[in-house]
Design an enzyme around this catalytic site. Structure first.
Site, short mmCIF file in Angstrom:
data_model
loop_
_atom_site.label_atom_id
_atom_site.label_comp_id
_atom_site.label_asym_id
_atom_site.label_seq_id
_atom_site.Cartn_x
_atom_site.Cartn_y
_atom_site.Cartn_z
N GLU A 18 0.84 -1.20 0.00
CA GLU A 18 0.00 0.00 0.00
C GLU A 18 0.88 1.25 0.00
O GLU A 18 2.10 1.18 0.12
CB GLU A 18 -0.92 0.04 1.23
CG GLU A 18 -2.37 -0.35 0.95
CD GLU A 18 -3.12 0.67 0.12
OE1 GLU A 18 -2.51 1.68 -0.33
OE2 GLU A 18 -4.32 0.48 -0.10
N ASN A 148 -10.41 4.67 1.51
CA ASN A 148 -9.51 4.53 0.36
C ASN A 148 -9.75 5.67 -0.62
O ASN A 148 -10.60 6.54 -0.40
CB ASN A 148 -9.72 3.18 -0.34
CG ASN A 148 -8.79 2.10 0.19
OD1 ASN A 148 -7.59 2.32 0.29
ND2 ASN A 148 -9.34 0.95 0.52
N ASP A 198 -10.19 0.65 -4.45
CA ASP A 198 -9.09 0.76 -3.49
C ASP A 198 -8.41 2.11 -3.69
O ASP A 198 -9.09 3.12 -3.87
CB ASP A 198 -8.14 -0.43 -3.66
CG ASP A 198 -7.43 -0.81 -2.36
OD1 ASP A 198 -6.88 0.10 -1.72
OD2 ASP A 198 -7.40 -1.98 -2.00
#
Length: 291
Positions: A18, A148, A198
């Site tokens: 991430e 997100n 995401d």
């Protein structure tokens, strides 16, 4: 849009990759493995990857200057000296709440850091989004399960964020001078296909690029919320894109094997690798954060 060239940028997999980004001051790309608390840094031109053990879950980074980084962790914003590796708590965020950790985050053009938090087990509604700038911290949105897609229009007048649990990306008018939201969010895109929205980033033309977890795709949306392109990724769980060029739309994309069963992982053996996607367009870099 021409088909991109996709290659492996780093082949040691992250369990939950991430928070990718690029620092034009040092010409390094970075990304995190959230659950193992590791920060990765790699020169874009090539070379060895530095792996930094942070000692806690961490998910995102804001550039301060060529020597300092502000890292979003499970206890708050930590200032890191790049040369010594020394970490110093700068701004606690939910440090007294062991249930939550940081998740998606990005710097607004005004130098404000938007930081998402969420439950470590994705507890319903346990997350929030915070705004930090010049020593001031405010909670701006709450009751979010998986925050997100935090990203911003080039002029800073529009901000985006999502709750992956609801599969909705919202947009909200924003003060370009402060990065604070104005008014209430409205629905930008409701994802109704396989997979979940995401991490996202906005290019120089105002298009939003979103990693679709579970659908092997990075989708591109116009400022009106219309999907205009989709890039097929070689893994099932891309998590977040970040531009590494302002002259093109080339980007790195993190991925993950988090929550995969052993059998499912065997069908996606490259899950967790970090990828370089090279293509034409107009990328953008995040501004340094205003401490």
């Amino acid at each position: 849009m021409n088909q991109p060239k996709i290659s492996v940028f780093y082949d040691i997999p992250c369990q939950l990759g991430e928070g990718p980004g690029y620092d034009p001051l040092t010409k390094n790309a970075w990304w995190f493995d959230i659950v193992t608390g590791r920060l990765f840094e790699k020169p874009l031109a090539g070379g060895d990857v530095a792996i930094h053990q942070l000692g806690q879950m961490a998910s995102a980074l804001a550039v301060v200057d060529a020597q300092h980084q502000l890292i979003s962790t499970e206890t708050g914003l930590v200032l890191r000296d790049r040369h010594t590796g020394v970490l110093k708590m700068h701004q606690p965020i939910e440090a007294d709440n062991p249930i939550t950790r940081s998740n998606d985050a990005r710097v607004h053009p005004a130098g404000a850091f938007w930081i998402g938090t969420m439950g470590k087990k994705a507890e319903q509604g346990a997350g929030s989004i915070y705004w930090y700038r010049k020593g001031e911290l405010r909670k701006i949105f709450n009751d979010i399960t998986i925050p997100n897609s935090i990203c911003f229009s080039p002029d800073g007048s529009i901000s985006y964020f999502a709750d992956t649990d609801k599969n909705i990306i919202w947009r909200v008018d924003t003060d370009p001078e402060t990065g604070l939201p104005i008014g209430e969010p409205t629905e930008f895109y409701r994802h109704q296909e396989k997979g979940g929205v995401d991490g996202s980033v906005v290019d120089g033309d105002g298009n939003l690029w979103n990693a679709c977890w579970g659908r092997s795709a990075v989708d591109v949306y116009s400022p009106s919320g219309k999907r205009i392109h989709s890039i097929t990724m070689p893994v099932k769980q891309p998590s977040c894109p970040a531009f590494v060029s302002e002259d093109t739309a080339s980007m790195i994309v993190t991925t993950a094997y988090h929550d995969m069963s052993e059998a499912y992982h065997k069908t996606d053996p490259d899950a967790g690798n970090t990828y370089l996607v090279e293509l034409a367009g107009k990328g953008r870099f995040d501004r340094p954060v205003q401490l």
